[in-house]
Every structure is written in C-alpha cells, then in structure tokens.
Design a protein around this motif. Sequence first.
Motif, PDB file in Angstrom:
ATOM      1  N   GLU A  28       0.732  -1.093  -0.001  1.00 55.92           N
ATOM      2  CA  GLU A  28       0.142  -0.079  -0.045  1.00 55.92           C
ATOM      3  C   GLU A  28       0.835   1.316  -0.004  1.00 55.92           C
ATOM      4  OE1 GLU A  28      -3.938   1.417   2.306  1.00 55.92           O
ATOM      5  OE2 GLU A  28      -2.425   1.010   3.753  1.00 55.92           O
ATOM      6  N   PHE A  49      -4.242   2.158  -2.692  1.00 53.54           N
ATOM      7  CA  PHE A  49      -4.898   1.935  -1.542  1.00 53.54           C
ATOM      8  C   PHE A  49      -4.856   0.496  -1.239  1.00 53.54           C
ATOM      9  CE2 PHE A  49      -6.064   6.496  -2.349  1.00 53.54           C
ATOM     10  CZ  PHE A  49      -5.198   7.058  -1.234  1.00 53.54           C
ATOM     11  N   PRO A 102      -7.064  -1.077   1.909  1.00 57.49           N
ATOM     12  CA  PRO A 102      -7.639  -0.936   3.150  1.00 57.49           C
ATOM     13  C   PRO A 102      -7.699  -2.183   4.016  1.00 57.49           C
ATOM     14  CG  PRO A 102      -8.992   0.165   1.495  1.00 57.49           C
ATOM     15  CD  PRO A 102      -8.178  -0.584   0.853  1.00 57.49           C
ATOM     16  N   VAL A 149     -11.409  -1.743   6.737  1.00 53.74           N
ATOM     17  CA  VAL A 149     -12.813  -0.807   6.013  1.00 53.74           C
ATOM     18  C   VAL A 149     -13.468  -2.091   5.437  1.00 53.74           C
ATOM     19  CG1 VAL A 149     -13.428   0.645   4.321  1.00 53.74           C
ATOM     20  CG2 VAL A 149     -11.311   1.090   5.825  1.00 53.74           C
ATOM     21  N   TRP A 192     -15.524   0.948   0.301  1.00 58.06           N
ATOM     22  CA  TRP A 192     -14.393   1.363  -0.681  1.00 58.06           C
ATOM     23  C   TRP A 192     -14.789   2.357  -1.616  1.00 58.06           C
ATOM     24  CZ3 TRP A 192     -10.703  -3.428  -1.623  1.00 58.06           C
ATOM     25  CH2 TRP A 192     -10.235  -4.169  -0.376  1.00 58.06           C
ATOM     26  N   TYR A 247      -7.049   9.749   4.367  1.00 59.02           N
ATOM     27  CA  TYR A 247      -7.399   8.471   4.105  1.00 59.02           C
ATOM     28  C   TYR A 247      -7.022   7.893   5.597  1.00 59.02           C
ATOM     29  CZ  TYR A 247      -6.167   3.460   2.996  1.00 59.02           C
ATOM     30  OH  TYR A 247      -6.320   2.210   3.033  1.00 59.02           O
ATOM     31  N   ARG A 285      -9.740   5.319   7.341  1.00 55.66           N
ATOM     32  CA  ARG A 285      -9.304   3.951   7.572  1.00 55.66           C
ATOM     33  C   ARG A 285      -9.540   3.839   8.960  1.00 55.66           C
ATOM     34  NH1 ARG A 285      -5.390   0.432   8.482  1.00 55.66           N
ATOM     35  NH2 ARG A 285      -5.107  -1.381   7.052  1.00 55.66           N
ATOM     36  N   GLY A 290     -13.801   3.364   7.668  1.00 59.67           N
ATOM     37  CA  GLY A 290     -14.719   3.877   6.482  1.00 59.67           C
ATOM     38  C   GLY A 290     -15.808   4.486   6.608  1.00 59.67           C
TER      39      GLY A 290
END
Length: 287
Positions: free
Chosen positions: A63, A97, A99, A103, A108, A210, A214, A218
């Motif tokens: 990531e 990304f 997650p 999330v 997403w 982000y 996160r 989310g």
Amino acid sequence: MPSDAPAGASAGRWSSLERPPLNAEGLRRALVTGGALWSSLDVVDTTGSTNTDLAARAPELPEGAVLVAEEQSAGRGRLDRSWVAPARSGLFFSVLFKPGDAVPQERWGWLTLLAGVATATGLSRAAGVDTALKWPNDLLVTVDGEERKTGGILAERVADGVVVGIGLNVSLTEDELPVPAAGSLALAKAAVTDRDPLLRAVLRSLEEWYGNWRAAGGDPAASGLQETYAAGCATLGRHVRAELPGGRTLTGTAEAVDTDGRLVIRTAEGQHEAVGAGDVVHLRSVH
C-alpha cells in the motif's frame, strides 16, 4: 526561472523552461519516510496511463505506492473518456490503497470522493485557489466567473485494493485546453503553479484524509468525510440531469450525498432517487 538545465537532466526533459520536470528525489525525501503511508514514489517521463501501469503491478506492491507521469498518451477519465494534456503541464498520478480488513469493502467506493476532498483541501492550502467538487469525481475552478473542470479522479478496483488516479491541469493556457469547458490552476489565477509543492500538498492531504477514514472503519460520517464533501460539492442544491447506465435520464434537484456516496436527486414530482453511477450535468436554474 533558471537559465540552464539542472545537472543530469537531458535536453528532452528540459525542453520548456516554463515547465521544468518534477524533482523525483526531492519528492521521495519529503514523502516516503518512516511511518508514512507512501511506500514508494516513481516519476516516469511518459506512459499510456498511470492507473493501468499501477493496477498491473498492484499485487506485488505494498500500500502507498505512487506513480507519476510527466505525460500520459492514453490517460483516461470516467466513461472511458480520454485525458490529454501537454507534457509537464499538469499532475498525472496514481496511488495504491489497500484498506484490507480495516474497512468493509462496501465502503471502498468512498475513495473516489475522499480523493476529491483531499485534492481540493491540498490545493487550497498550497495554491490558494478555491476548488469545488462536482459529483462524483470532477474538480472545478472558477475562470472569469465561470465554473470549469480542472481535474478528474478515476478509481479502479484491483485484486486486494483500489488504484486511484488523479489528473490535474496546472499550467495549461486557454489555447491548450482540450475543450472550452476545461480550466487550469493558472487560468484560475492560483498563487502557486509549481508542480512539486502542489503534488506534495495533495499527497499529504490524501494521507491525512485516508488515515482518518481508515481509522473510522471507512465510516464517512465519523471520519468527517461525508460532511466535508457535501460542504465543498458544487452539485448539491443545483438543478441537474443524471445520465444513467442503460440510457435512462433523471432530472431534478441534487439534495444530498448519502452514506453510500450516492447522489440523492429530488424530481419535479417530489420523489427521491439515489444515483450511484452516471454522468451528471449541471443545468442552469429556471426562474
């Protein structure tokens, strides 16, 4: 502007003194640091599409990988529209990304809207220019009192994550615009059009938004994303026409963005419909 190319730069990369190349090493020193989201940052002279390239490598990358192109020959927007701009006239980059379990995957889809909020926030800080959001993924600036699109966002699912591509017109002149409705930061009289600090500002803003999203699992409300998006969205309160998949159109007033990131439109009959995909046109109000 310096009169000579920087040491080690080829004549081709420094073909326009008005549009110097990005400083990849400087960007990496500033952004790829211990504990940061960004795990790598590569700048290439030209490619077809940073989204396509990064998506192809996504399974092997951690990531936070960032791929930037000085020029794209096959840049894409939504609905497979092309995105064309002169070399080094804008910022064309993609980020990865992942997650994971932090999330739920049904959330997403908010990454497109998150990227819009983060880009607008970063540009406000670094360039001193007001950037509005057009649902779901356009960035608007004001040029001579008129709203114009200066950027776009394209999110694509990959095996275990999402690649988000951002294209932003920075120094394009009126003569270079692909269509009359387009704009650029320069035409909007931004205080800064140096691409290095602009890219740093947008990536730092992306990392901040982000991280909050996160950490909130989310949740767009708990992270502040839903409220901030609505506050900066030029579509809300407007009379719009949504061109939906399958050829159907829906006309009405855009009233809200719901918890799934969909645009809620109230029709003339008073019915509410949530739109999750489609092309939205801002219509002039009828008095």
